[in-house]
Motif scaffolding. Structure first.
Motif, PDB file in Angstrom:
ATOM      1  N   GLN A 190      13.084  19.080   1.624  1.00 37.45           N
ATOM      2  CA  GLN A 190      12.488  17.909   0.984  1.00 37.45           C
ATOM      3  C   GLN A 190      11.199  17.549   1.705  1.00 37.45           C
ATOM      4  N   VAL A 191      10.140  17.375   0.941  1.00 40.27           N
ATOM      5  CA  VAL A 191       8.838  17.008   1.489  1.00 40.27           C
ATOM      6  C   VAL A 191       8.429  15.649   0.937  1.00 40.27           C
ATOM      7  N   GLN A 192       7.908  14.824   1.794  1.00 41.08           N
ATOM      8  CA  GLN A 192       7.441  13.512   1.368  1.00 41.08           C
ATOM      9  C   GLN A 192       6.051  13.245   1.917  1.00 41.08           C
ATOM     10  N   LEU A 193       5.270  12.500   1.149  1.00 43.37           N
ATOM     11  CA  LEU A 193       3.958  12.042   1.592  1.00 43.37           C
ATOM     12  C   LEU A 193       4.000  10.532   1.678  1.00 43.37           C
ATOM     13  N   ALA A 194       3.644  10.009   2.831  1.00 43.50           N
ATOM     14  CA  ALA A 194       3.629   8.563   3.032  1.00 43.50           C
ATOM     15  C   ALA A 194       2.194   8.099   3.173  1.00 43.50           C
ATOM     16  N   THR A 195       1.810   7.174   2.310  1.00 47.73           N
ATOM     17  CA  THR A 195       0.445   6.669   2.278  1.00 47.73           C
ATOM     18  C   THR A 195       0.365   5.307   2.949  1.00 47.73           C
ATOM     19  N   SER A 196      -0.727   5.073   3.652  1.00 45.57           N
ATOM     20  CA  SER A 196      -0.969   3.759   4.233  1.00 45.57           C
ATOM     21  C   SER A 196      -2.454   3.438   4.131  1.00 45.57           C
ATOM     22  N   GLY A 197      -2.753   2.178   4.277  1.00 47.01           N
ATOM     23  CA  GLY A 197      -4.131   1.725   4.170  1.00 47.01           C
ATOM     24  C   GLY A 197      -4.352   1.036   2.843  1.00 47.01           C
ATOM     25  N   GLY A 198      -5.583   0.899   2.469  1.00 47.26           N
ATOM     26  CA  GLY A 198      -5.916   0.200   1.242  1.00 47.26           C
ATOM     27  C   GLY A 198      -6.016  -1.293   1.486  1.00 47.26           C
ATOM     28  N   GLY A 199      -6.297  -2.015   0.427  1.00 45.49           N
ATOM     29  CA  GLY A 199      -6.407  -3.461   0.531  1.00 45.49           C
ATOM     30  C   GLY A 199      -7.610  -3.991  -0.204  1.00 45.49           C
ATOM     31  N   LEU A 200      -7.992  -5.189   0.171  1.00 50.26           N
ATOM     32  CA  LEU A 200      -9.114  -5.892  -0.464  1.00 50.26           C
ATOM     33  C   LEU A 200     -10.293  -5.933   0.496  1.00 50.26           C
ATOM     34  N   VAL A 201     -11.471  -5.590  -0.016  1.00 52.36           N
ATOM     35  CA  VAL A 201     -12.664  -5.580   0.822  1.00 52.36           C
ATOM     36  C   VAL A 201     -13.856  -6.004  -0.023  1.00 52.36           C
ATOM     37  N   GLN A 202     -14.865  -6.548   0.628  1.00 53.04           N
ATOM     38  CA  GLN A 202     -16.069  -6.943  -0.091  1.00 53.04           C
ATOM     39  C   GLN A 202     -16.989  -5.744  -0.285  1.00 53.04           C
ATOM     40  N   VAL A 203     -17.891  -5.877  -1.219  1.00 46.89           N
ATOM     41  CA  VAL A 203     -18.879  -4.826  -1.475  1.00 46.89           C
ATOM     42  C   VAL A 203     -19.603  -4.475  -0.173  1.00 46.89           C
ATOM     43  N   GLY A 204     -19.727  -3.186   0.065  1.00 44.67           N
ATOM     44  CA  GLY A 204     -20.385  -2.722   1.273  1.00 44.67           C
ATOM     45  C   GLY A 204     -19.454  -2.528   2.456  1.00 44.67           C
ATOM     46  N   GLY A 205     -18.223  -2.959   2.293  1.00 50.38           N
ATOM     47  CA  GLY A 205     -17.261  -2.845   3.368  1.00 50.38           C
ATOM     48  C   GLY A 205     -16.643  -1.470   3.465  1.00 50.38           C
ATOM     49  N   SER A 206     -15.695  -1.337   4.373  1.00 51.68           N
ATOM     50  CA  SER A 206     -15.044  -0.054   4.634  1.00 51.68           C
ATOM     51  C   SER A 206     -13.529  -0.207   4.626  1.00 51.68           C
ATOM     52  N   LEU A 207     -12.885   0.866   4.241  1.00 50.81           N
ATOM     53  CA  LEU A 207     -11.435   0.960   4.316  1.00 50.81           C
ATOM     54  C   LEU A 207     -11.066   2.381   4.707  1.00 50.81           C
ATOM     55  N   ARG A 208      -9.871   2.513   5.252  1.00 52.74           N
ATOM     56  CA  ARG A 208      -9.392   3.823   5.666  1.00 52.74           C
ATOM     57  C   ARG A 208      -7.989   4.028   5.115  1.00 52.74           C
ATOM     58  N   LEU A 209      -7.813   5.125   4.402  1.00 53.47           N
ATOM     59  CA  LEU A 209      -6.508   5.494   3.878  1.00 53.47           C
ATOM     60  C   LEU A 209      -5.948   6.652   4.695  1.00 53.47           C
ATOM     61  N   SER A 210      -4.651   6.640   4.895  1.00 54.15           N
ATOM     62  CA  SER A 210      -3.999   7.728   5.624  1.00 54.15           C
ATOM     63  C   SER A 210      -2.815   8.244   4.835  1.00 54.15           C
ATOM     64  N   CYS A 211      -2.534   9.513   5.009  1.00 55.56           N
ATOM     65  CA  CYS A 211      -1.397  10.146   4.353  1.00 55.56           C
ATOM     66  C   CYS A 211      -0.729  11.075   5.348  1.00 55.56           C
ATOM     67  N   LYS A 212       0.567  10.941   5.489  1.00 52.84           N
ATOM     68  CA  LYS A 212       1.303  11.788   6.435  1.00 52.84           C
ATOM     69  C   LYS A 212       2.399  12.533   5.694  1.00 52.84           C
ATOM     70  N   ALA A 213       2.424  13.828   5.916  1.00 58.76           N
ATOM     71  CA  ALA A 213       3.444  14.673   5.293  1.00 58.76           C
ATOM     72  C   ALA A 213       4.610  14.865   6.252  1.00 58.76           C
TER      73      ALA A 213
END
Length: 121
Positions: A1-24
């Protein structure tokens, strides 16, 4: 069984930054490629960024120069660094991978759960 777990995301203003992560995790022999897709209501899911097993990357034209996909092979984790975000980047983001299963060595496609990215103007 393989799973991918995602984290990160959210609300940000224009010009801002976000980081998404995925772990298998699970019965993994090899992660052949990894990537990120996004989807907005009423539209098809679209590819945003991808990295193959040789480290070659591909990006959607509209995110080139702003988004960067990277990976940590030892941790079987990959990230999407999103800078200079725009309202049109607002979407549900999914991580994706082609993984060769350790049990039968069959190559299969896997998806993580979606994570919402909202860019406010």
């Amino acid at each position: 069984q393989v799973q991918l777990a995602t984290s990160g995301g959210g609300l940000v203003q224009v010009g801002g930054s976000l980081r998404l992560s995925c772990k298998a995790s699970g019965s993994i022999s090899r992660v052949e490629s990894m990537g990120w897709y996004r989807q907005t209501p009423g539209k098809q899911r679209e590819a945003v960024a991808n990295m193959d097993s040789n480290g070659i990357t591909e990006y959607k034209d509209s995110v080139k120069g702003r988004f960067t996909i990277s990976r940590d092979n030892a941790e079987r984790m990959w990230t999407l660094q999103m800078n200079s975000l725009k309202p049109e980047d607002t979407a549900l983001y999914y991580c994706n991978a082609l993984i060769r299963n350790q049990d039968d060595f069959v190559l299969r496609e896997y998806w993580g759960q979606g994570t919402q990215v909202t860019v406010s103007s």
